[in-house]
Design an enzyme around this catalytic site. Structure first.
Site, short mmCIF file in Angstrom:
data_model
loop_
_atom_site.label_atom_id
_atom_site.label_comp_id
_atom_site.label_asym_id
_atom_site.label_seq_id
_atom_site.Cartn_x
_atom_site.Cartn_y
_atom_site.Cartn_z
N LYS A 145 0.86 -1.18 0.00
CA LYS A 145 0.00 0.00 0.00
C LYS A 145 0.90 1.23 0.00
CE LYS A 145 -3.92 2.06 2.47
NZ LYS A 145 -4.80 1.91 3.65
N ARG A 169 -10.83 9.64 1.10
CA ARG A 169 -10.84 10.34 2.40
C ARG A 169 -12.08 11.20 2.55
NH1 ARG A 169 -4.27 11.35 2.35
NH2 ARG A 169 -3.78 9.14 2.64
N ARG A 215 0.82 9.79 5.67
CA ARG A 215 1.08 8.46 6.23
C ARG A 215 2.37 7.88 5.69
NH1 ARG A 215 -5.15 7.33 5.13
NH2 ARG A 215 -6.00 8.01 7.13
N GLU A 258 7.67 -7.05 1.47
CA GLU A 258 6.44 -6.94 2.25
C GLU A 258 5.52 -8.13 1.97
OE1 GLU A 258 5.40 -4.91 4.53
OE2 GLU A 258 6.52 -3.04 4.39
N LYS A 260 -2.14 -1.70 -3.73
CA LYS A 260 -3.01 -0.52 -3.73
C LYS A 260 -2.13 0.72 -3.79
CE LYS A 260 -6.57 1.68 -0.85
NZ LYS A 260 -7.35 1.60 0.41
N SER A 278 -9.87 5.30 -5.38
CA SER A 278 -10.82 6.39 -5.64
C SER A 278 -10.31 7.41 -6.65
CB SER A 278 -11.15 7.09 -4.32
OG SER A 278 -9.97 7.61 -3.71
N TYR A 322 -14.73 0.59 -7.83
CA TYR A 322 -16.04 1.23 -7.63
C TYR A 322 -16.96 0.99 -8.82
CZ TYR A 322 -13.49 3.29 -3.81
OH TYR A 322 -12.74 3.44 -2.67
#
Length: 327
Positions: A197, A207, A218, A234, A249, A275, A314
């Site tokens: 991510k 968000r 982040r 990872e 992602k 998004s 989506y």
């Protein structure tokens, strides 16, 4: 000029031939639709930066879940938007918190007709918007956060979820969640690890959807967009800790990462068309700059071609309907 002896165009001459020799196909069963449910809503609410996507009420969520099943999607990923937040994100652990209630609602509505998944992260529930508990100096406390993730995983499993999706990018999160689920008797609940991510600019509309309280960024725990080898490490760690599936992602800016991970592991690989990816196409189409439906299907096909067996998007319900019509 010499007469062409090889004519690849023969296999492109019409739609029937192109369909026959198509190397990559997206199947509705491989699509997962993210859904947002907001506590206290009486009616669904539009999200301005995500045209066509809603913050659902509990009632509209049930209806949307049933429609997704009817369209043939493979899964539903649930995100909760609470009325109140606190520093520890306690609403994500509360059995009566909006996400756990929504899981029960959707499972009661659709049963095992699709895979019910839930986001396992504190960011929607914390007053500071970070994915974990904070240290006194404002950093994210990795190990304290793991304890909260373990409790959250058990709460979601008790609500009836099929798959939990730890997405906070805490070191050791998959192993802690797996052990907590097993110890609580939820050995059959699968873990979809957000193994890769990135600290991406493409998360902005999400968000808005979860009404994030985040200030700052982040980057101290999500990955540097410049790194690929780090992603492979990872993923290797998450698989070793018990991940049943792994996810990348965002998707489109990281198709090379998807491909490299597909080659490296033997568990299902997912990608989240986030998004910002969705909103860019919707905005360009609304201005008449691109063909919306073609861009939608082309982007999904590219993610599948890169090696993602599961795609969170989506557009899942709409794309599933179109695919059923085509095939």
């Amino acid at each position: 000029m010499p007469y062409p002896e090889i004519r690849p165009r023969r296999l492109r001459r019409n739609a029937a031939v192109r369909r026959l020799v198509s190397e990559t196909r997206v199947d509705p069963a491989e699509l997962v639709v993210p859904m947002f449910v907001k506590e206290g809503l009486a009616e669904p609410r539009a999200i301005a930066s995500l045209p066509g996507v809603l913050q659902h009420s509990r009632d509209s969520l049930r209806k949307a879940a049933a429609e997704a099943v009817q369209a043939g999607v493979g899964g539903i990923m649930l995100f909760g938007v609470p009325e109140r937040r606190d520093a520890t994100g306690s609403g994500g652990i509360d059995p009566n918190g909006i996400l756990n209630v929504a899981i029960r609602d959707v499972v009661a509505e659709v049963g095992d007709a699709t895979v019910v998944m839930s986001d396992l992260c504190l960011d929607e529930f914390t007053s500071h918007g970070h994915c974990g508990l904070l240290t006194p100096d404002g950093g994210v406390d990795n190990d304290a956060t793991l304890e909260a993730y373990a409790e959250m995983a058990v709460a979601q499993a008790a609500a009836g979820v099929d798959v939990v999706g730890p997405s906070g990018m805490m070191d050791g999160q998959v192993g802690v969640v797996r052990r907590a689920l097993d110890a609580a008797g939820h050995q059959d609940v699968a873990v979809l690890a957000y193994a890769v991510k990135y600290a991406s600019a493409f998360f902005g509309p999400f968000r808005d959807a979860v009404e994030s309280a985040l200030e700052g960024d982040r980057r101290a725990y999500q990955q540097d967009p410049a790194n690929l080898r780090e992603s492979l490490r990872e993923v290797e760690l998450d698989v070793a800790e018990g991940a049943d599936m792994v996810m990348v992602k965002p998707a489109l800016p990281y198709l090379d990462v998807v491909s490299a991970i597909r080659a490296a592991v033997d568990v299902p690989v997912a990608a989240y068309q986030v998004s910002g990816e969705y909103a860019m196409v919707e905005a360009a189409a609304a201005n008449g700059w691109i063909d919306r439906e073609r861009a939608m299907m082309e982007s999904l096909t590219s993610i599948r071609r890169a090696g993602a067996q599961i795609i969170l998007t989506y557009w899942a319900v709409e794309a599933a309907r179109l695919l059923r019509q085509r095939y």
